[in-house]
Design an enzyme around this catalytic site. Structure first.
Site, mmCIF file in Angstrom:
data_model
loop_
_atom_site.group_PDB
_atom_site.id
_atom_site.type_symbol
_atom_site.label_atom_id
_atom_site.label_comp_id
_atom_site.label_asym_id
_atom_site.label_seq_id
_atom_site.Cartn_x
_atom_site.Cartn_y
_atom_site.Cartn_z
ATOM 1 C CB THR A 71 68.595 51.010 31.822
ATOM 2 O OG1 THR A 71 68.393 52.350 31.379
ATOM 3 C CG2 THR A 71 68.414 50.053 30.653
ATOM 4 C CG ASN A 146 61.633 60.500 29.541
ATOM 5 O OD1 ASN A 146 60.668 59.759 29.691
ATOM 6 N ND2 ASN A 146 62.407 60.434 28.481
ATOM 7 C CD GLN A 180 63.733 62.555 34.202
ATOM 8 O OE1 GLN A 180 64.045 63.514 34.920
ATOM 9 N NE2 GLN A 180 64.562 62.077 33.286
ATOM 10 C CB SER A 201 72.556 57.479 41.390
ATOM 11 O OG SER A 201 73.681 58.268 41.518
ATOM 12 C CG HIS A 202 72.682 59.370 35.754
ATOM 13 N ND1 HIS A 202 72.415 60.113 34.640
ATOM 14 C CD2 HIS A 202 72.081 58.182 35.563
ATOM 15 C CE1 HIS A 202 71.688 59.380 33.794
ATOM 16 N NE2 HIS A 202 71.479 58.203 34.342
ATOM 17 C CB THR A 238 81.026 42.563 43.434
ATOM 18 O OG1 THR A 238 81.533 41.237 43.328
ATOM 19 C CG2 THR A 238 81.673 43.271 44.609
ATOM 20 C CB CYS A 323 68.375 59.763 28.580
ATOM 21 S SG CYS A 323 66.810 59.984 29.347
#
Ligand code: PLP
Length: 375
Positions: A71, A146, A180, A201-202, A238, A323
């Site tokens: 996102t 998706n 996806q 990543s997830h 960071t 999602c």
């Protein structure tokens, strides 16, 4: 124990990624921007991880920007357009809200938004060619949808865009949300010739809250949030080194296991499809050019009702694309944009697999459907 079939929404953190997260947190306490020894060590590790990701994705490391997830990657890309003179943007009707939610903002800043049709879940190259105009500055088409799992022909879309570009001698940015697609279909950023892409990543057993933005020409990208100049000025803040390292390990793990595991996933997908079809369920995901990890069907009951019935049997699926179920109604309208009838879209259920989905789990899913339908 629940059987989890909502892997397009999110996946379980792999052990290797979890261990990497902890080890990196402990071994690299410094901030990569600090110039003392610990800072330099952290910076070195950050760049090593970027190189590992770049090798897997077949791109130069400097083209990759770590973000807090897809996102944000998408937000970075679309918000950077606010620096430009507005023009026309072509966008597929089936984008995730992470992309489509930018349209009202861009409209307010003078951009003209033109939607690309996606009948049966596919944007055709003819549609792109027809809609490209003298004003087109950006095209956005996702790689894998998706909601249905349909794979878009990004290579051919890019070819059409590049041809148009060279005729008109004017740059057109081509962005493809590839969340996806990562690890789940053939991904070829360089061969596709896209200008930007987003990854998360997830969806591949990495931690949440970390993702990537791919930029073909980082030098020409101007972030609206450069802040402290991290990520070569493309994304301030960071760097989340433990998550970056864990994401990289999850990515490596996925690609190491892909060839062995993917044929099984395709087999399970085919099995679920044929068993559910035999139970008179309507299969919404087309048969060809689709991700083996996603299968969407319409039952005879509203999505939420059937999802709860499956949950009572220990099966987790998604009612619709989502999602999130926060965006209620949006999945339905995406499915309807593909030409799926309203009645079917309100009864849609998405079953999504991961590389570690087991045969026993698939059998449990089929059994649960049988029990619900036949008692
Ligand atoms: N794009 C697509 C196609 C998705 O499926 C998702 C999933 O949520 C996203 C973008 C957003 O990803 P993230 O959760 O990393 O922000």
């Amino acid at each position: 124990m629940d059987f989890y079939f909502d892997n397009a929404a999110t996946t379980k953190l792999s052990e290797r990624a979890a261990k990497t997260y902890i080890k990196t947190s402990q071994d690299f306490p410094g901030n990569p921007s600090s110039i003392h020894r610990e800072g330099l060590k952290a910076k070195e590790e950050l760049e090593r991880r970027r190189e590992e990701c770049a090798t897997i994705l077949g791109v130069k490391p400097e083209c990759l920007v770590f973000t807090s997830g897809a996102t944000e990657s998408i937000g970075q890309f679309f918000s950077s357009l606010l620096w430009q003179e507005p023009g026309e943007m072509l966008i597929s009707r089936i984008e995730h809200e992470a992309v489509s939610s930018w349209m009202p903002i861009l409209t307010q800043y003078g951009w003209k938004i033109t939607k690309l049709k996606a009948k049966k879940g596919f944007v055709t190259v003819d549609e792109v060619k027809e809609k490209l105009s003298a004003d087109t500055k950006v095209v956005a088409i996702m790689s894998v949808n998706n909601a249905l799992g349909t794979i878009q022909n990004i290579r051919e879309h890019a070819k059409a865009i590049r041809e148009f570009e060279s005729e008109r001698r004017r740059k057109i940015l081509f962005f493809s949300d590839s969340v996806q697609a990562l690890g789940k279909t053939d991904l070829d950023l360089t061969g596709w010739d896209v200008d930007g892409a987003s990854f998360s990543s997830h969806k591949i057993n990495g931690p949440r809250g970390i993702g990537l933005l791919y930029l073909k020409n980082p030098a020409s990208f101007r972030s609206i949030a450069p802040a402290g100049g991290q990520e070569r000025g493309k994304r301030g803040g960071t760097e989340n080194l433990p998550s970056i390292a864990a994401f990289t390990e999850a990515l490596k793990e996925w690609y190491e296991e892909k060839d062995e595991k993917e044929p099984k996933i395709s087999k399970y997908n085919t099995l679920i499809r044929s068993e559910l079809e035999a139970m008179d369920m309507k299969i919404l995901t087309p048969e060809e050019n689709v991700s083996p990890y996603i299968l969407t069907i319409a039952t005879k009951l509203p999505s939420e009702v059937f999802t709860r019935m499956l949950m009572d049997k220990g099966i987790c699926v998604s009612s619709g694309s989502a999602c999130s179920n926060n965006a209620k109604g949006k999945t339905e309208s995406i499915l309807e944009a593909m030409g799926i009838k309203h009645d079917d879209s309100t009864k849609a259920i998405r079953i999504s697999l991961t590389k570690d989905t087991k045969e026993e789990e698939v059998n449990e899913l089929i059994k649960a459907f049988k029990e619900i339908l036949h008692g």
